[in-house]
Design an enzyme around this catalytic site. Structure first.
Site, PDB file in Angstrom:
ATOM      1  N   GLY A  97       0.787  -1.224   0.000  1.00 56.09           N
ATOM      2  CA  GLY A  97       0.000   0.000   0.000  1.00 56.09           C
ATOM      3  C   GLY A  97       0.823   1.281   0.000  1.00 56.09           C
ATOM      4  O   GLY A  97       0.268   2.369   0.136  1.00 56.09           O
ATOM      5  N   CYS A 139     -19.630  -0.123 -24.709  1.00 59.97           N
ATOM      6  CA  CYS A 139     -20.989   0.393 -24.552  1.00 59.97           C
ATOM      7  C   CYS A 139     -21.346   0.597 -23.085  1.00 59.97           C
ATOM      8  O   CYS A 139     -22.217  -0.078 -22.546  1.00 59.97           O
ATOM      9  CB  CYS A 139     -21.986  -0.570 -25.178  1.00 59.97           C
ATOM     10  SG  CYS A 139     -21.429  -1.171 -26.763  1.00 59.97           S
ATOM     11  N   GLU A 140     -20.639   1.481 -22.422  1.00 57.96           N
ATOM     12  CA  GLU A 140     -20.909   1.806 -21.012  1.00 57.96           C
ATOM     13  C   GLU A 140     -20.516   3.260 -20.800  1.00 57.96           C
ATOM     14  O   GLU A 140     -19.441   3.664 -21.241  1.00 57.96           O
ATOM     15  CB  GLU A 140     -20.003   0.997 -20.064  1.00 57.96           C
ATOM     16  CG  GLU A 140     -20.092  -0.485 -20.146  1.00 57.96           C
ATOM     17  CD  GLU A 140     -21.065  -1.077 -19.129  1.00 57.96           C
ATOM     18  OE1 GLU A 140     -21.535  -0.329 -18.248  1.00 57.96           O
ATOM     19  OE2 GLU A 140     -21.338  -2.265 -19.252  1.00 57.96           O
ATOM     20  N   GLU A 182       5.302  -5.989   1.500  1.00 58.05           N
ATOM     21  CA  GLU A 182       4.612  -6.523   0.325  1.00 58.05           C
ATOM     22  C   GLU A 182       4.241  -5.408  -0.655  1.00 58.05           C
ATOM     23  O   GLU A 182       3.059  -5.194  -0.954  1.00 58.05           O
ATOM     24  CB  GLU A 182       3.327  -7.246   0.763  1.00 58.05           C
ATOM     25  CG  GLU A 182       3.534  -8.351   1.771  1.00 58.05           C
ATOM     26  CD  GLU A 182       2.226  -8.857   2.374  1.00 58.05           C
ATOM     27  OE1 GLU A 182       1.174  -8.198   2.215  1.00 58.05           O
ATOM     28  OE2 GLU A 182       2.264  -9.924   3.008  1.00 58.05           O
ATOM     29  N   PRO A 183       5.217  -4.675  -1.167  1.00 59.86           N
ATOM     30  CA  PRO A 183       4.881  -3.579  -2.073  1.00 59.86           C
ATOM     31  C   PRO A 183       4.374  -4.103  -3.412  1.00 59.86           C
ATOM     32  O   PRO A 183       4.899  -5.071  -3.952  1.00 59.86           O
ATOM     33  CB  PRO A 183       6.229  -2.864  -2.251  1.00 59.86           C
ATOM     34  CG  PRO A 183       7.249  -3.916  -2.011  1.00 59.86           C
ATOM     35  CD  PRO A 183       6.667  -4.844  -0.988  1.00 59.86           C
ATOM     36  N   GLY A 184       3.340  -3.478  -3.904  1.00 64.04           N
ATOM     37  CA  GLY A 184       2.841  -3.791  -5.248  1.00 64.04           C
ATOM     38  C   GLY A 184       2.996  -2.565  -6.116  1.00 64.04           C
ATOM     39  O   GLY A 184       3.993  -2.363  -6.807  1.00 64.04           O
ATOM     40  N   TYR A 213      -2.352  -2.917 -11.346  1.00 66.35           N
ATOM     41  CA  TYR A 213      -3.798  -3.180 -11.442  1.00 66.35           C
ATOM     42  C   TYR A 213      -4.346  -2.741 -12.802  1.00 66.35           C
ATOM     43  O   TYR A 213      -5.483  -2.301 -12.922  1.00 66.35           O
ATOM     44  CB  TYR A 213      -4.559  -2.530 -10.282  1.00 66.35           C
ATOM     45  CG  TYR A 213      -3.954  -2.918  -8.950  1.00 66.35           C
ATOM     46  CD1 TYR A 213      -4.222  -4.161  -8.393  1.00 66.35           C
ATOM     47  CD2 TYR A 213      -3.058  -2.081  -8.291  1.00 66.35           C
ATOM     48  CE1 TYR A 213      -3.623  -4.554  -7.212  1.00 66.35           C
ATOM     49  CE2 TYR A 213      -2.445  -2.469  -7.114  1.00 66.35           C
ATOM     50  CZ  TYR A 213      -2.746  -3.710  -6.568  1.00 66.35           C
ATOM     51  OH  TYR A 213      -2.146  -4.097  -5.410  1.00 66.35           O
ATOM     52  N   TYR A 268     -12.451   3.043  -9.457  1.00 66.11           N
ATOM     53  CA  TYR A 268     -12.021   3.814  -8.276  1.00 66.11           C
ATOM     54  C   TYR A 268     -11.992   5.313  -8.520  1.00 66.11           C
ATOM     55  O   TYR A 268     -11.434   6.037  -7.704  1.00 66.11           O
ATOM     56  CB  TYR A 268     -10.587   3.424  -7.876  1.00 66.11           C
ATOM     57  CG  TYR A 268     -10.302   1.967  -7.685  1.00 66.11           C
ATOM     58  CD1 TYR A 268     -11.054   1.203  -6.805  1.00 66.11           C
ATOM     59  CD2 TYR A 268      -9.251   1.357  -8.359  1.00 66.11           C
ATOM     60  CE1 TYR A 268     -10.760  -0.135  -6.612  1.00 66.11           C
ATOM     61  CE2 TYR A 268      -8.948   0.019  -8.166  1.00 66.11           C
ATOM     62  CZ  TYR A 268      -9.706  -0.721  -7.299  1.00 66.11           C
ATOM     63  OH  TYR A 268      -9.391  -2.040  -7.101  1.00 66.11           O
TER      64      TYR A 268
HETATM   65  C1  LIG Z   1      -2.973  -5.842  -2.612  1.00 65.02           C
HETATM   66  C2  LIG Z   1      -2.078  -6.235  -1.517  1.00 65.02           C
HETATM   67  C3  LIG Z   1      -0.770  -5.766  -1.457  1.00 65.02           C
HETATM   68  C4  LIG Z   1      -0.184  -4.767  -2.433  1.00 65.02           C
HETATM   69  O1  LIG Z   1      -0.809  -3.537  -2.356  1.00 65.02           O
HETATM   70  P1  LIG Z   1      -0.183  -2.273  -3.143  1.00 65.02           P
HETATM   71  O2  LIG Z   1      -1.111  -1.165  -2.872  1.00 65.02           O
HETATM   72  O3  LIG Z   1      -0.172  -2.645  -4.591  1.00 65.02           O
HETATM   73  O4  LIG Z   1       1.170  -2.060  -2.623  1.00 65.02           O
HETATM   74  C5  LIG Z   1       0.045  -6.233  -0.434  1.00 65.02           C
HETATM   75  N1  LIG Z   1      -0.426  -7.104   0.488  1.00 65.02           N
HETATM   76  C6  LIG Z   1      -1.692  -7.568   0.468  1.00 65.02           C
HETATM   77  C7  LIG Z   1      -2.144  -8.513   1.514  1.00 65.02           C
HETATM   78  C8  LIG Z   1      -2.553  -7.147  -0.528  1.00 65.02           C
HETATM   79  O5  LIG Z   1      -3.818  -7.581  -0.529  1.00 65.02           O
END
Ligand SMILES: *Cc1c(COP(=O)(O)O)cnc(C)c1O
Length: 425
Positions: free
Chosen positions: A239, A355-356, A273-275, A384, A316
């Site tokens: 996050g 079509c939305e 857990e960076p995404g 995402y 979002y």
């Molecule tokens: C989605 C998620 C992430 C990654 O979130 P980001 O906002 O992309 O960093 C990490 N851990 C868990 C458990 C998640 O569900």
């Protein structure tokens, strides 16, 4: 910081002109910069190196196996939330002991797959899930480790759909419940409950919620330890902010400056857990303008990508900076900003073909004049984006392309009509 820059009015990904990619691969296409992924991952690894830290890149944000492969080679582990993501991570050469598995609804089949693989931690979201994990590992004669996901109940100030760290959420358990669960289950022979997991949500813009969460969780860990149980690892989830607008979020080292001092000498290993903070600005969605048209007082730029390719604006109300891939010098954007307005711009809606009414990428956005055939770049679409794409309107999913310096390769072919009907025959 990323590697998408204009040179002489032409958008380059690293040293590759994006127009060349469009000509070779077609549009719409997701185009990723390897150097941006590498840069983000290395900065995070470096920022936390005072603590024993494992980065588990979140596969759901952008999970192409070719990307996971080089991330694994650079030492990254993976955060997965389904059997499919676990499969991907393993296919990419991910080390099982560096995989953590989160999710509120893990099925018996998924748990069994993860037990067989020998993953690092199950991130447990409820007492019922822990009981099931114990049962399944007993039946199968397996041993594993688990982290309990605790809600620190801090205010994350993001869109309600992506806020997960409060009391009233389906994710994790509250603090009192967590202490009791450790009391009851932490001596189990098969499942070693020895870690705490926190994930606040996605799309944060400040460090404060993380600092608050750590300050709330450390006393809980002390209480659990005081009751005679082991807590070896704190998994702080993901996050962390991603740069949707230039320099709008804290850097990895700024997050670390808030978090690391709190965790020093606490005898805790750290997992992150960076995404999106790794992949968001490492990818763009490239589309071509099919038509422009006027409706009432509005000008619409209709492109060949739609909400099936990138749903974030519709789902979002997410902001994506959008700009043509080739512009006259005066229109080279000085930064990516919601309100960027350059003399001679036109205010338009950028929309897809679906079509939305919700099929749009931007509304009332000032862009340089755009005409049929122009390439349009939707920036910061690496997270995402592809992973949430669909075949709605029987549209084949976009190609994915990885750029490395002056070379590029297709890392996922564009889906054909045949691909789409194959499973129905
Ligand atoms: C989605 C998620 C992430 C990654 O979130 P980001 O906002 O992309 O960093 C990490 N851990 C868990 C458990 C998640 O569900």
């Amino acid at each position: 910081m990323d590697y998408f820059n204009y040179k002489n009015g032409k958008l380059f990904v690293e040293e590759t002109n994006i127009e060349e990619i469009a000509e070779a691969v077609g549009t719409p296409a997701y185009i990723y910069s390897k150097a941006t992924f590498v840069d983000h991952l290395q900065k995070i690894q470096k920022a936390y190196n005072e603590l024993e830290t494992l980065i588990c890149y979140s596969v759901k944000a952008c999970g192409n196996i070719n990307i996971l492969k080089f991330m694994a080679e650079m030492g990254s582990g993976f955060d997965v939330v389904s059997g499919g993501e676990l499969f991907r991570a393993l296919q990419a050469g991910g080390q099982p002991s560096k995989i953590v598995f989160a999710g509120v609804g893990k099925t018996d089949a998924e748990i069994t797959e993860a037990l067989d693989a020998g993953i690092g931690y199950f991130n447990i979201e409820s007492q019922a899930e822990l009981e099931n994990l114990i049962l399944l590992s007993q039946h199968q004669g397996k041993k594993t480790k688990a982290a309990l996901r605790i809600n620190p109940d801090v205010d994350y100030k993001t869109h309600a759909y992506i806020r997960t760290g409060q009391k009233e959420t389906k994710f994790g358990v509250d603090i009192e419940h967590a202490v009791n669960i450790f009391e009851k289950y932490s001596d189990n022979e098969n499942v070693n409950l020895c870690a705490v997991h926190v994930h606040l949500g996605s799309g944060g813009k400040t460090i404060d919620p993380y600092v608050d969460a750590v300050k709330k969780i450390l006393p809980v860990i002390e209480r659990i330890r005081g009751n005679g149980h082991t807590v070896e690892t704190l998994d702080l989830g993901g996050g962390y902010g991603a740069d949707y607008e230039s320099d709008s979020v804290p850097s990895a080292s700024e997050y670390a400056a808030g978090i690391v001092p709190l965790l020093k000498d606490k005898n805790l290993k750290l997992i992150l857990e960076p995404g999106k903070s790794i992949c968001a600005n490492a990818g763009v969605l490239l589309a071509r303008t099919v038509y422009t048209k006027h409706g009432g007082s509005k000008k619409f730029v209709i492109v060949d990508a739609g909400m099936n390719d990138l749903i974030r604006p519709s789902l979002y109300k997410a902001f994506h900076f959008i700009w043509p891939a080739k512009v006259d010098e005066q229109f080279v954007p000085p930064k990516r900003d919601k309100d960027l307005q350059i003399d001679g711009s036109e205010v338009v809606d950028v929309v897809g073909p679906i079509c939305e009414g919700s099929d749009f990428f931007a509304k009332d956005r000032a862009l340089p004049p755009v005409k049929r055939g122009d390439l349009i770049c939707v920036f910061t679409a690496g997270a995402y984006g592809f992973t949430m794409s669909s075949n709605y309107n029987a549209r084949g999913r976009a190609a994915e392309v990885l750029v490395d310096g002056d070379k590029f390769s297709v890392i996922r072919k564009r889906e054909t009509y045949e691909d789409q009907v194959a499973l129905e025959k």
